[in-house]
Design an enzyme around this catalytic site. Structure first.
Site, mmCIF file in Angstrom:
data_model
loop_
_atom_site.group_PDB
_atom_site.id
_atom_site.type_symbol
_atom_site.label_atom_id
_atom_site.label_comp_id
_atom_site.label_asym_id
_atom_site.label_seq_id
_atom_site.Cartn_x
_atom_site.Cartn_y
_atom_site.Cartn_z
ATOM 1 N N HIS A 9 35.059 31.197 46.458
ATOM 2 C CA HIS A 9 36.147 31.198 45.478
ATOM 3 C C HIS A 9 37.443 31.330 46.271
ATOM 4 C CE1 HIS A 9 37.128 31.425 41.229
ATOM 5 N NE2 HIS A 9 38.033 32.353 41.502
ATOM 6 N N LYS B 174 40.525 26.551 34.518
ATOM 7 C CA LYS B 174 41.709 26.948 35.286
ATOM 8 C C LYS B 174 41.438 26.479 36.699
ATOM 9 C CE LYS B 174 42.995 31.589 36.925
ATOM 10 N NZ LYS B 174 43.488 32.898 36.450
ATOM 11 N N LYS C 87 42.657 26.514 40.731
ATOM 12 C CA LYS C 87 43.468 27.281 41.671
ATOM 13 C C LYS C 87 44.260 26.314 42.546
ATOM 14 C CE LYS C 87 42.257 31.541 40.833
ATOM 15 N NZ LYS C 87 43.240 32.570 40.476
ATOM 16 N N ASP D 152 46.615 27.873 38.297
ATOM 17 C CA ASP D 152 47.016 29.188 38.818
ATOM 18 C C ASP D 152 47.424 29.028 40.275
ATOM 19 O OD1 ASP D 152 47.453 31.807 39.416
ATOM 20 O OD2 ASP D 152 45.434 32.528 38.926
ATOM 21 N N GLU E 228 50.275 29.457 35.986
ATOM 22 C CA GLU E 228 50.172 30.909 36.194
ATOM 23 C C GLU E 228 50.810 31.307 37.526
ATOM 24 O OE1 GLU E 228 46.160 32.139 35.510
ATOM 25 O OE2 GLU E 228 46.443 34.102 36.426
ATOM 26 N N ASP F 268 51.327 36.833 35.983
ATOM 27 C CA ASP F 268 50.075 37.528 36.320
ATOM 28 C C ASP F 268 50.390 38.651 37.321
ATOM 29 O OD1 ASP F 268 47.481 38.350 36.585
ATOM 30 O OD2 ASP F 268 46.799 36.643 37.759
ATOM 31 N N LYS G 217 45.001 42.363 32.394
ATOM 32 C CA LYS G 217 43.845 42.724 33.241
ATOM 33 C C LYS G 217 43.815 44.228 33.400
ATOM 34 C CE LYS G 217 44.125 38.530 35.974
ATOM 35 N NZ LYS G 217 44.340 37.850 37.224
ATOM 36 N N GLU H 230 39.462 34.324 30.352
ATOM 37 C CA GLU H 230 38.798 33.684 31.504
ATOM 38 C C GLU H 230 37.679 34.573 32.049
ATOM 39 O OE1 GLU H 230 41.986 33.441 34.422
ATOM 40 O OE2 GLU H 230 41.722 35.543 34.915
HETATM 41 C C1 MUC Z 1 43.932 35.525 39.325
HETATM 42 O O1 MUC Z 1 44.971 35.526 39.926
HETATM 43 O O2 MUC Z 1 43.953 35.094 38.187
HETATM 44 C C2 MUC Z 1 41.081 35.558 38.280
HETATM 45 C C3 MUC Z 1 40.414 34.437 38.074
HETATM 46 C C4 MUC Z 1 40.388 33.736 39.250
HETATM 47 O O3 MUC Z 1 39.880 32.666 39.468
HETATM 48 O O4 MUC Z 1 41.070 34.410 40.174
HETATM 49 C C5 MUC Z 1 41.414 35.665 39.653
HETATM 50 C C6 MUC Z 1 42.756 36.123 40.020
HETATM 51 MG MG MG Z 2 46.172 34.633 38.354
#
Ligand code: MUC
Ligand code: MG
Length: 395
Positions: free
Chosen positions: A43, A188, A190, A219, A245, A270, A294, A348
Site C-alpha cells: 500500500h 480512492k 493514491k 488522495d 484529498e 485530512d 478518523k 473508506e
Molecule cells: C489517508 O491519508 O487517507 C487511509 C486510506 C488509505 O488508503 O490511506 C490512509 C491514509
Molecule cells: Mg488521506
C-alpha cells in the site's frame, strides 16, 4: 393540566445503581500490544509504503471482569503522522494507563479529560484506549456502543476501496474484482508518490476501464505544491474525479484555501485536521468543503463528534476516513459514524479486506457495496486471539 414536580424519579449521581455501575466499571488494568498484520499487497502513499499494517491492540479489564478492546493505527511508523506503534505502547504504559486505573470506564468524557492531562496529542494511542472503554462499558450495560453515543441513525454505509499499488494494470484488476464481489464500487486512488504525469496515467487507465460514472476520489497525501495543483487540477477535473484529498502539506491551511477556491472539484481536509481547533481553523479559512473523520486523528469518539459538529455548523460535508484499521478499529468508527446526522461521502473502511487475515472472529459485513454496523453489546466484535498472537511483535 398539572406539571409533575421536579423531584420525581430522576436518578441522581448519588443513587446506589449509579454508584454500583461506577464501582463495577472501575478500570483494573490496561495492556497494549504491538501488532504487525500483513496486507494483501503493498500500500503506497506519497510519504510511506507498507506491506504490514501496524496497530496497537489495547485490552482494558474492569473490576467486574469485563474486557474491552481497542485498536490504534499508524501507517509506516511515524510517517503518516507523528505516532509510531512503539511510541503509542510506551505512552500508554507509562502515562495513559496510570492516569486511568481506578477510574470508572462508564465516565467516558472524564476519561478523555484524564488522558488529555496525561499527555499531549498522542491521538491514535488515546483513541485505542477510548474505544476499549466504550466496548467494556457497552458490554457491562448490554448495549451496543452507539447507544452510549446517542444512538444509531444509520445501519450501513456506502463503502470506498483504496487503490495504492502504483501499478495501473493491477489497480484496474483489483477495482474490477471488488465490484464483482459486491464489496466496493467506489474508489480512492493514491497520488503524489510518482510524478504527476505517471499518476494521471494510472487515473486515466482506471477511468477508462471502470463502468461509466464510477466514483473516483484522489488522495494526494500532502504530496503536491500549490503550483502542482494549479497545473494538474484541471486534468483531474477532465478525468471526472469527484473529490481531492489533502493535496498540500498539513500545515498549509491558507494554501489549501486558495486551492479550494480555484478548484471545480471539492477539496477534502485530512492530515490538516486532527483537533477540533484545527477543524474550526480549516472551516473558518474555507480550506476545503469536506473533512475526513478518523479516530486516530481526533483522539476518541467524543472528539470525533466535536469535529463533526464544527464541520456541520460550517456547512462542510463529512467523509468516514480510516487508517487501515482491522474490524476492531473499523467497528468503533462505524458506531461513531452511525450517530451522525449525515455522513455525506460514506466511508473508506476497507482495512478488514486489505489484511491477509482480519483480527476479529466475525469480521465486518460488506455486501451490496455497503459496510454494516456490527450488532451486539459494545463494539460488537470479538478479537481473534490466535491471529493476535501470530502477528504480535514481541521484544
Ligand atoms: C489517508 O491519508 O487517507 C487511509 C486510506 C488509505 O488508503 O490511506 C490512509 C491514509
Ligand atoms: Mg488521506
Amino acid at each position: 393540566m398539572s406539571i409533575a414536580p421536579a423531584t420525581s424519579t430522576l436518578i441522581s449521581p448519588e443513587d446506589a445503581g449509579f454508584a454500583s455501575l461506577q464501582a463495577e466499571t472501575a478500570i483494573r488494568s490496561i495492556s497494549a500490544r504491538i501488532i504487525a498484520a500483513p496486507t494483501r499487497r503493498k500500500h503506497k502513499l506519497s510519504n510511506t509504503s507498507v506491506n504490514h499494517q501496524g496497530y496497537i491492540f489495547v485490552e482494558v479489564t474492569l473490576e467486574n471482569g469485563v474486557v474491552g478492546y481497542g485498536e490504534g493505527s499508524t501507517l509506516g511508523g511515524p510517517r503518516w503522522a507523528e505516532e509510531s506503534v512503539e511510541a503509542m505502547k510506551a505512552n500508554i504504559d507509562a502515562y495513559i494507563a496510570p492516569a486511568l486505573i481506578g477510574h470508572p470506564a462508564c465516565e467516558l468524557e472524564r476519561a478523555a479529560k484524564l488522558m488529555a492531562g496525561a499527555c499531549k496529542r498522542n491521538n491514535s494511542a488515546k483513541s485505542a484506549v477510548d474505544m476499549a472503554l466504550l466496548d467494556a462499558t457497552g458490554k457491562t450495560l448490554g448495549v451496543p456502543a452507539h447507544v452510549l453515543l446517542g444512538g444509531a441513525q444509520h445501519q450501513s454505509f456506502s463503502a470506498i476501496w483504496a487503490l495504492a499499488s502504483g501499478d495501473a494494470a493491477q489497480e484496474v484488476e483489483e477495482a474490477q474484482g471488488m465490484i464483482e464481489k459486491g464489496w466496493f464500487n467506489r474508489f480512492k486512488i493514491k497520488l503524489g508518490f510518482a510524478d504527476p504525469a505517471t499518476d494521471l496515467g494510472r487515473l486515466a487507465a482506471l477511468q477508462k476501464a471502470l463502468p461509466a460514472g464510477t466514483d473516483i476520489i484522489a488522495d494526494v497525501n500532502q504530496g503536491w505544491s500549490e503550483a502542482d495543483c494549479i497545473r494538474y487540477l484541471p486534468r483531474l477535473e477532465d478525468l471526472g474525479v469527484s473529490l481531492i484529498e489533502q493535496p498540500l502539506p498539513a500545515d498549509q491551511m491558507a494554501g489549501m484555501a486558495r486551492v479550494a477556491q480555484r478548484s471545480a472539484i471539492p477539496i477534502m481536509m485530512d492530515e490538516g485536521v486532527f483537533t477540533p481547533a484545527e477543524a474550526f481553523d480549516g472551516c473558518a479559512k474555507a480550506a476545503g468543503s469536506v473533512i475526513s473523520l478518523k479516530l486516530c486523528k481526533h483522539g476518541g469518539v467524543h472528539q470525533l463528534k466535536q469535529v463533526a459538529g464544527i464541520a456541520r455548523a460550517a456547512g462542510v460535508q463529512l467523509y468516514g476516513g480510516c487508517l487501515l484499521e482491522s474490524s476492531i478499529g473499523a467497528s468503533a468508527h462505524l458506531h461513531a459514524f452511525s450517530t451522525l446526522p449525515a455522513l455525506e461521502w460514506g466511508t473508506e473502511h476497507f482495512g478488514p479486506k486489505i489484511l491477509v487475515e482480519d483480527l476479529t472472529r466475525e469480521g465486518l459485513v460488506y455486501e451490496n457495496f455497503r459496510v454494516h454496523l456490527p450488532e451486539g453489546p459494545g463494539l460488537g466484535i470479538t478479537p481473534d486471539p490466535d491471529r493476535l498472537d501470530r502477528y504480535e511483535i514481541k521484544d
